[in-house]
Design an enzyme around this catalytic site. Structure first.
Site, PDB file in Angstrom:
ATOM      1  N   GLY A   1       2.986   1.988  10.866  1.00  0.00           N
ATOM      2  CA  GLY A   1       4.021   3.011  10.752  1.00  0.00           C
ATOM      3  C   GLY A   1       4.755   3.312  12.044  1.00  0.00           C
ATOM      4  O   GLY A   1       5.486   4.305  12.132  1.00  0.00           O
TER       5      GLY A   1
ATOM      6  N   ASN B   1       0.874  -1.176   0.000  1.00  0.00           N
ATOM      7  CA  ASN B   1       0.000   0.000   0.000  1.00  0.00           C
ATOM      8  C   ASN B   1       0.905   1.218   0.000  1.00  0.00           C
ATOM      9  O   ASN B   1       1.523   1.530   1.017  1.00  0.00           O
ATOM     10  CB  ASN B   1      -0.894  -0.027   1.242  1.00  0.00           C
ATOM     11  CG  ASN B   1      -1.700   1.248   1.396  1.00  0.00           C
ATOM     12  OD1 ASN B   1      -1.757   2.078   0.491  1.00  0.00           O
ATOM     13  ND2 ASN B   1      -2.333   1.400   2.557  1.00  0.00           N
TER      14      ASN B   1
ATOM     15  N   LYS C   1       0.105   4.249  -0.202  1.00  0.00           N
ATOM     16  CA  LYS C   1      -0.495   5.441   0.437  1.00  0.00           C
ATOM     17  C   LYS C   1      -0.233   6.675  -0.442  1.00  0.00           C
ATOM     18  O   LYS C   1      -0.261   6.549  -1.673  1.00  0.00           O
ATOM     19  CB  LYS C   1       0.033   5.590   1.864  1.00  0.00           C
ATOM     20  CG  LYS C   1      -0.135   4.294   2.670  1.00  0.00           C
ATOM     21  CD  LYS C   1       0.137   4.429   4.134  1.00  0.00           C
ATOM     22  CE  LYS C   1      -0.071   3.075   4.817  1.00  0.00           C
ATOM     23  NZ  LYS C   1       0.079   3.120   6.261  1.00  0.00           N
TER      24      LYS C   1
ATOM     25  N   GLY D   1       2.952  -1.231   4.218  1.00  0.00           N
ATOM     26  CA  GLY D   1       3.008   0.183   3.877  1.00  0.00           C
ATOM     27  C   GLY D   1       4.429   0.600   3.535  1.00  0.00           C
ATOM     28  O   GLY D   1       4.925   0.392   2.420  1.00  0.00           O
ATOM     29  N   GLY D   2       5.117   1.181   4.501  1.00  0.00           N
ATOM     30  CA  GLY D   2       6.432   1.778   4.257  1.00  0.00           C
ATOM     31  C   GLY D   2       7.415   0.862   3.554  1.00  0.00           C
ATOM     32  O   GLY D   2       8.152   1.297   2.655  1.00  0.00           O
TER      33      GLY D   2
ATOM     34  N   GLU E   1      -6.658   4.730   7.941  1.00  0.00           N
ATOM     35  CA  GLU E   1      -6.350   6.143   7.651  1.00  0.00           C
ATOM     36  C   GLU E   1      -7.534   6.816   6.967  1.00  0.00           C
ATOM     37  O   GLU E   1      -7.798   7.996   7.188  1.00  0.00           O
ATOM     38  CB  GLU E   1      -5.060   6.234   6.816  1.00  0.00           C
ATOM     39  CG  GLU E   1      -3.846   5.909   7.683  1.00  0.00           C
ATOM     40  CD  GLU E   1      -2.638   5.367   6.931  1.00  0.00           C
ATOM     41  OE1 GLU E   1      -2.619   5.413   5.689  1.00  0.00           O
ATOM     42  OE2 GLU E   1      -1.722   4.862   7.613  1.00  0.00           O
TER      43      GLU E   1
ATOM     44  N   SER F   1       3.622  -2.430  10.287  1.00  0.00           N
ATOM     45  CA  SER F   1       5.067  -2.549  10.541  1.00  0.00           C
ATOM     46  C   SER F   1       5.652  -3.888  10.108  1.00  0.00           C
ATOM     47  O   SER F   1       6.580  -4.405  10.740  1.00  0.00           O
ATOM     48  CB  SER F   1       5.386  -2.261  12.014  1.00  0.00           C
ATOM     49  OG  SER F   1       5.058  -0.912  12.338  1.00  0.00           O
TER      50      SER F   1
ATOM     51  N   HIS G   1      -9.402   1.278   4.928  1.00  0.00           N
ATOM     52  CA  HIS G   1      -8.139   1.463   5.646  1.00  0.00           C
ATOM     53  C   HIS G   1      -8.359   2.422   6.814  1.00  0.00           C
ATOM     54  O   HIS G   1      -9.118   3.387   6.702  1.00  0.00           O
ATOM     55  CB  HIS G   1      -7.065   2.015   4.701  1.00  0.00           C
ATOM     56  CG  HIS G   1      -5.695   1.929   5.296  1.00  0.00           C
ATOM     57  ND1 HIS G   1      -5.249   2.825   6.244  1.00  0.00           N
ATOM     58  CD2 HIS G   1      -4.695   1.040   5.122  1.00  0.00           C
ATOM     59  CE1 HIS G   1      -4.021   2.478   6.606  1.00  0.00           C
ATOM     60  NE2 HIS G   1      -3.658   1.397   5.938  1.00  0.00           N
TER      61      HIS G   1
ATOM     62  N   GLU H   1      -5.246  -4.868  10.581  1.00  0.00           N
ATOM     63  CA  GLU H   1      -4.201  -3.866  10.766  1.00  0.00           C
ATOM     64  C   GLU H   1      -4.455  -3.107  12.074  1.00  0.00           C
ATOM     65  O   GLU H   1      -5.249  -2.152  12.080  1.00  0.00           O
ATOM     66  CB  GLU H   1      -4.201  -2.869   9.604  1.00  0.00           C
ATOM     67  CG  GLU H   1      -3.912  -3.482   8.260  1.00  0.00           C
ATOM     68  CD  GLU H   1      -3.326  -2.466   7.278  1.00  0.00           C
ATOM     69  OE1 GLU H   1      -2.247  -2.744   6.736  1.00  0.00           O
ATOM     70  OE2 GLU H   1      -3.920  -1.384   7.090  1.00  0.00           O
TER      71      GLU H   1
END
Ligand code: 13P
Length: 249
Positions: free
Chosen positions: A170, A10, A12, A230-231, A95, A209, A93, A164
């Site tokens: 994150g 993802n 983002k 994600g990251g 967010e 994470s 999600h 999640e």
């Protein structure tokens, strides 16, 4: 039916045309694990270019509107995502639930619209740190899942759930392996109660994470059928080792 692992990135609100080389590197590296489904959910602005360049690789959106078209400035409908070359989308999600006030009912409508138009769906659920500390994480996420799940009768691999925990996104924090196992076991039961045998064939991903150093032990847990990353999905050097960490099936 054996569940295939699904490792989805993802991105983002990250990614410009100059990052399309990373998408290509991920698509190419993913070919080393033909037994694993790999996808990247890109910002809407990159979907068409990525899908055109890599027609055999799964490109997804990160959100979709519940209606196919209409007076909804800034939103994108499922047919538009498909038209741009997406084959899947994330919905719900945390967010988006936080930044855009999305409700379980709204997420359910988005999931239904996406599935009806042929997109696969990754439906996200997860608890806040406050709920985790209160000891209510499992009942709260079960409630969220049941309220967000659409009606669905198609191929069960088209509808995945991503657990999640909000506090793990994150932050570098990850629940204990026991806590992940307990949550995924509870969500599996909910899916089976709701969809019968098909619920046993739907994938439940873990997100929050995930990185190369913890992916192997997380993906080895029963009822963890993949990861939403994600990251660590932004660079092929970080993401491909996560794909490789999926147990051989
Ligand atoms: P991180 O992997 O950066 O924690 O993000 C997880 C996530 O929100 C994926 O949807």
């Amino acid at each position: 039916m054996a569940r295939r692992y699904l490792v989805a990135g993802n991105w983002k609100m990250h990614g410009l045309a100059s990052d399309l080389g990373e998408v290509a590197a991920i698509a190419s590296g993913a070919e080393r694990r033909p037994d694993v489904d790999v996808a990247l959910c890109l910002p809407a602005t990159l979907i068409e270019r990525a899908a055109r360049a890599l027609p055999a690789f799964a490109i997804g959106g990160q959100d979709v509107h519940a209606e196919d078209k209409g007076a909804h400035t800034g939103d994108i409908g499922a047919a538009m995502l498909s038209d741009a070359g997406a084959s899947l989308t994330i919905v719900g999600h945390s967010e988006r639930r936080a930044d855009h006030g999305e409700s379980d009912e709204g997420v359910q409508a988005k999931a239904a619209a996406a599935l009806a138009s042929g997109l696969d769906v990754i439906l996200c659920v997860g608890e806040s740190l406050e709920v985790r500390k209160s000891g209510q994480a499992i009942p709260e996420v079960e409630r969220q899942l049941l309220a967000s799940l659409p009606e669905f009768e198609g191929n069960p691999s088209r509808l995945s759930v991503a657990y999640e925990p909000i506090w793990a996104i994150g932050t570098g924090l990850v629940p204990s392996l026991e806590d992940i196992a307990a949550m995924h076991g509870a969500l599996r039961q909910q899916l089976v109660d709701r969809f019968g045998a098909a619920g046993g064939d739907m994938r439940i991903l873990y997100g929050g994470s995930v990185k190369a150093s913890n992916a192997g032990e997380i993906l080895a847990i029963d009822d963890v059928d993949g990861a939403l990353v994600g990251g660590a999905s932004l660079k092929s050097a970080d993401f491909l080792p996560i794909v490789e960490a999926a147990p051989q099936s």
